[in-house]
Design a protein around this motif. Structure first.
Motif, short mmCIF file in Angstrom:
data_model
loop_
_atom_site.label_atom_id
_atom_site.label_comp_id
_atom_site.label_asym_id
_atom_site.label_seq_id
_atom_site.Cartn_x
_atom_site.Cartn_y
_atom_site.Cartn_z
N GLU A 441 0.82 -1.20 0.00
CA GLU A 441 0.00 0.00 0.00
C GLU A 441 0.86 1.26 0.00
OE1 GLU A 441 -3.08 0.19 2.95
OE2 GLU A 441 -3.11 -1.98 3.16
N LEU A 442 0.33 2.32 -0.60
CA LEU A 442 1.00 3.61 -0.50
C LEU A 442 0.91 4.12 0.93
CD1 LEU A 442 -0.21 5.49 -3.71
CD2 LEU A 442 2.05 4.51 -3.30
N ALA A 443 1.94 4.79 1.37
CA ALA A 443 1.95 5.36 2.72
C ALA A 443 0.76 6.31 2.88
CB ALA A 443 3.25 6.11 2.95
N ASP A 444 0.02 6.16 4.00
CA ASP A 444 -1.10 7.06 4.25
C ASP A 444 -0.63 8.26 5.07
OD1 ASP A 444 -0.75 6.12 6.84
OD2 ASP A 444 -2.52 4.83 6.81
N VAL A 445 -1.56 9.12 5.43
CA VAL A 445 -1.22 10.36 6.13
C VAL A 445 -0.52 10.07 7.44
CG1 VAL A 445 -2.21 12.35 7.33
CG2 VAL A 445 -3.01 11.76 5.02
N ASP A 446 -0.99 9.10 8.18
CA ASP A 446 -0.37 8.79 9.47
C ASP A 446 1.06 8.29 9.30
OD1 ASP A 446 -2.57 9.52 10.98
OD2 ASP A 446 -3.50 7.54 10.85
N VAL A 555 3.83 23.78 2.22
CA VAL A 555 3.72 24.30 3.58
C VAL A 555 2.70 25.43 3.57
CG1 VAL A 555 4.89 25.52 5.46
CG2 VAL A 555 6.04 23.65 4.27
N SER A 556 1.73 25.36 4.47
CA SER A 556 0.66 26.35 4.54
C SER A 556 1.12 27.61 5.27
CB SER A 556 -0.57 25.76 5.26
OG SER A 556 -1.51 26.76 5.57
N TYR A 557 1.14 28.73 4.57
CA TYR A 557 1.49 30.01 5.20
C TYR A 557 0.46 30.41 6.26
CZ TYR A 557 2.90 34.87 5.74
OH TYR A 557 3.30 36.08 6.27
N PRO A 558 -0.84 30.27 5.98
CA PRO A 558 -1.83 30.65 7.00
C PRO A 558 -1.64 29.90 8.32
CG PRO A 558 -2.90 30.43 4.89
CD PRO A 558 -1.49 29.93 4.71
N ASP A 580 -1.12 23.09 17.35
CA ASP A 580 -0.71 23.75 16.11
C ASP A 580 0.25 22.88 15.30
OD1 ASP A 580 -2.22 25.90 16.83
OD2 ASP A 580 -0.53 27.22 17.34
N PHE A 581 1.19 22.25 16.01
CA PHE A 581 2.17 21.41 15.31
C PHE A 581 1.49 20.20 14.68
CE2 PHE A 581 5.81 18.27 15.47
CZ PHE A 581 6.51 18.86 14.42
N ASN A 582 0.54 19.63 15.37
CA ASN A 582 -0.19 18.48 14.82
C ASN A 582 -1.00 18.90 13.59
OD1 ASN A 582 -1.16 15.58 15.21
ND2 ASN A 582 -3.10 16.70 15.17
N ASP A 583 -1.66 20.07 13.69
CA ASP A 583 -2.42 20.56 12.53
C ASP A 583 -1.50 20.81 11.34
OD1 ASP A 583 -4.73 20.48 14.00
OD2 ASP A 583 -4.78 22.64 14.43
N PHE A 584 -0.34 21.41 11.61
CA PHE A 584 0.64 21.67 10.54
C PHE A 584 1.10 20.36 9.91
CE2 PHE A 584 5.25 21.37 9.85
CZ PHE A 584 5.35 22.10 8.67
N MET A 585 1.47 19.40 10.74
CA MET A 585 1.97 18.12 10.23
C MET A 585 0.90 17.40 9.42
SD MET A 585 5.20 17.32 11.24
CE MET A 585 5.29 15.55 11.58
N ARG A 586 -0.32 17.38 9.93
CA ARG A 586 -1.39 16.67 9.22
C ARG A 586 -1.74 17.37 7.92
NH1 ARG A 586 -4.28 12.40 10.23
NH2 ARG A 586 -3.32 12.23 12.29
#
Length: 628
Positions: A441-446, A555-558, A580-586
């Motif tokens: 399988e392709l690597a998923d988000v996690d 990478v999301s600037y907002p 915030d870091f988890n939101d950025f990473m996800r």
């Protein structure tokens, strides 16, 4: 009843005789011999063996009578202008005799060798006995060879040292006298010195003692016995090669490449070393991705449909290896170009080396131009990205590379199928192991969020970095797109600073928290918000420009613009920073995952198309919240 021939007995030969034979061009190396392999430690150990008159193992020579059986070369730095008649080829003992020859000329590029005499040491108290000492050398910006003392006889003798080349066999009396005179010149008194006689006696005693020490060692070196076995000149080439391979099983054994070099020489009388040099000159990009020797062997094995491991490489037909050489060069050059087009520029950024030979060998079937090239390269791109974002090459890499190669070129489901069936359905690719999503399988988000720091060896981690490079990875500092030339100057940057995350004991070394960019300022700034950190480390080009550069790294600037922690501490800081870091990473993992899904089927998505999907997803989520 036949009488078995007695095996050869070792014959004595002093280093003085060996030296003269090399000097006169009588002893050369068969061209298939590997080059110098000993480091300073091995060289020093061997030279210490000589000056302490300890025994060493035998060397092996092939007698030459008339025409040489093998194309030959001189021992490194031996005088190639000498036109003596070659009487022997050195099959085993090259490292020892090269070390000896070069030490007797003290002509190593980055070190000089000395003999340490404790009785003359006024500074170091280096050791209790006579021994070989090497001094590393380097060149200053002004071109001076450093350290300066190593070229100064007075300073050398103060340390108890004299250059080892004074032990060179032959008539060196003038050189010895000259060096000693320079080394002890400060001891010679002036005629008007009231203690001139006393000082002169010290001067002469030092002169005689130093000369005696040097001459004693000179005699020891010249008459040191380095025995050898010899094969008669009528020994068949294949027998001589096999003996050569068998003899080279010491602490620095032959590599597989060394053995194949010898076999190629024996089969075709051609130098694999020369062909390798030609390949590197013709296809310089290929050398960026690792050891060219390994690329040659692995690709050659696959071109003969052999597994690219030791067994398959040994079983290769060496004549076919040579016959395939043009295919090999073209394949490696096109492989390097394909990888570069996908944002993988060199070995340090390569997710897995197992793909190299597969792609290079597969190009055997791909013409230089035409409609078919696009189809074939789409398949090869799909293979690359599927290899980067599945577990396909985590184990049994060579056998899996072989299976994928066979599948990728197969007449029913690979490149050959494209050639023979214009209406070939790409769904058939699922039969190729690397494209079997049930197995791999392709690597998923996690999985992407868990990938480690890409500076280390890690397939998914470097794959994530390659995604950024694929989309240009605009430099935060100057806005330039990633290339082989400028990426060498970029550094692995924490987007959320390590100092900030460490403050609340959060791990920072994730691939998704990394970007390759160039710094313009000092390295130590400390705990900062992500955007403040960037502002202080790069030449800030304005919000829109920086947002666009971040966008090229997915990478999301907002998200970063909302990451403010200046007035927070303790649990409050940890809670907000963790969220915030988890939101950025996800968020970044979702963008990378979107790209992977397209790339792993050979598509070439645009940066805007990936962000458009992300914006659409966010809009859907917002609508759901409103409806909820």
């Amino acid at each position: 009843m036949s009488i078995m021939q007695q095996s050869s007995k070792a014959q004595d030969r002093t280093l003085g005789v060996w030296f003269q034979a090399i000097q006169q061009g009588q002893i050369k190396l068969p061209r298939f011999q590997r080059y110098e392999a000993w480091d300073r430690g091995r060289i020093t150990s061997f030279l210490n063996t000589i000056i302490n008159n300890l025994p060493v193992g035998v060397t092996l020579a092939l007698d030459v009578a008339g025409e040489e059986k093998f194309i030959s070369r001189y021992i490194k730095s031996a005088d190639t202008a000498v036109s003596g008649t070659v009487t022997q080829h050195l099959l085993d003992g090259q490292q020892r005799l090269t070390a000896f020859w070069r030490a007797m000329h003290n002509n190593f590029e980055w070190e000089d060798y000395f003999i340490y005499l404790p009785d003359f040491d006024q500074q170091w108290n280096h050791s209790e006995g006579i021994e070989v000492y090497y001094q590393r050398r380097w060149t200053s910006k002004k071109g001076s060879r450093l350290p300066v003392w190593a070229d100064n006889p007075v300073k050398c003798l103060e340390r108890g040292l004299f250059p080892i080349d004074l032990l060179c066999p032959g008539d060196k009396s003038t050189d010895v006298d000259t060096w000693i005179s320079r080394a002890i010149a400060q001891l010679e008194p002036n005629e008007d010195d009231p203690e001139a006689l006393k000082k002169y006696k010290v001067y002469m005693a030092t002169n005689e003692k130093l000369k005696q020490e040097i001459n004693t060692l000179r005699e020891r070196v010249t008459h040191f016995n380095l025995p050898y076995l010899s094969l008669p000149s009528n020994t068949p080439k294949d027998v001589a090669l096999q003996v050569f391979i068998n003899m080279n099983t010491n602490s620095k054994p032959l590599s597989l490449y060394d053995i194949i070099v010898a076999e190629v020489e024996g089969v075709a009388g051609k130098s694999l070393h020369d062909l390798e040099d030609h390949l590197v000159n013709k296809c310089p990009k290929a050398a960026r991705f690792g050891d060219v020797k390994n690329l040659i062997l692995a690709t050659s094995a696959l071109l003969q449909e052999k597994t690219p491991n030791n067994k398959g490489m040994i079983e290769m037909d060496k004549q076919i290896l040579l016959d395939n050489w043009e295919k090999l060069e073209r394949g490696l050059e096109r492989m390097a170009n394909l990888l570069e087009s996908q944002g993988v520029f060199d070995e340090a950024r390569l997710p897995t080396s197992n793909v190299l030979a597969v792609v290079a060998a597969a190009y055997e079937l791909v013409p230089e131009n035409g409609d078919f090239v696009a189809k074939a390269e789409k398949l090869l791109r799909a293979y690359l990205w599927s290899s980067f974002f599945t577990d396909r090459y985590e184990n049994s890499a060579a056998s899996r590379a072989y299976a994928d190669f066979i599948g990728v070129k197969d007449k029913h489901r690979g490149i050959k199928a494209f050639l023979s069936m214009p209406d070939f359905e790409e769904s058939a690719l699922s039969e190729v192991p690397v494209f079997n999503r049930k197995e791999h399988e392709l690597a998923d988000v996690d999985a992407l969020m868990a990938a480690g720091w890409p500076k280390k060896v890690g397939i998914e981690a470097r794959g994530i970095l390659a995604i950024s490079n694929y989309f240009g990875a605009l430099d935060f500092a100057d806005g330039k797109s990633a290339s082989y030339e400028n990426i060498q100057k970029r550094e692995y940057h924490h987007i959320f600073p390590d100092a900030l995350l460490s403050e609340v004991e959060l791990e920072s070394f994730y691939a998704l928290n990394c970007a390759l960019i160039t710094w313009k300022t000092n390295r130590i700034i400390g705990r900062k918000d992500p955007l403040d950190y960037l502002k202080e480390r790069v030449e800030w080009a304005g919000e829109s420009a920086v947002a666009n550069r971040l966008k090229s790294h997915l990478v999301s600037y907002p998200l970063l613009s909302q990451a403010h922690y200046q007035n927070l501490q303790g649990d409050e800081l940890k809670a907000k920073l963790q969220a915030d870091f988890n939101d950025f990473m996800r968020d970044r993992a979702s963008l990378v995952h979107q790209a992977v899904k397209h790339l792993a089927v050979g598509e070439q998505p645009s940066l805007d198309s990936i962000w458009a999907v992300s914006d659409s997803d966010q809009s859907d989520e917002a609508q759901l919240e409103v409806n909820g």
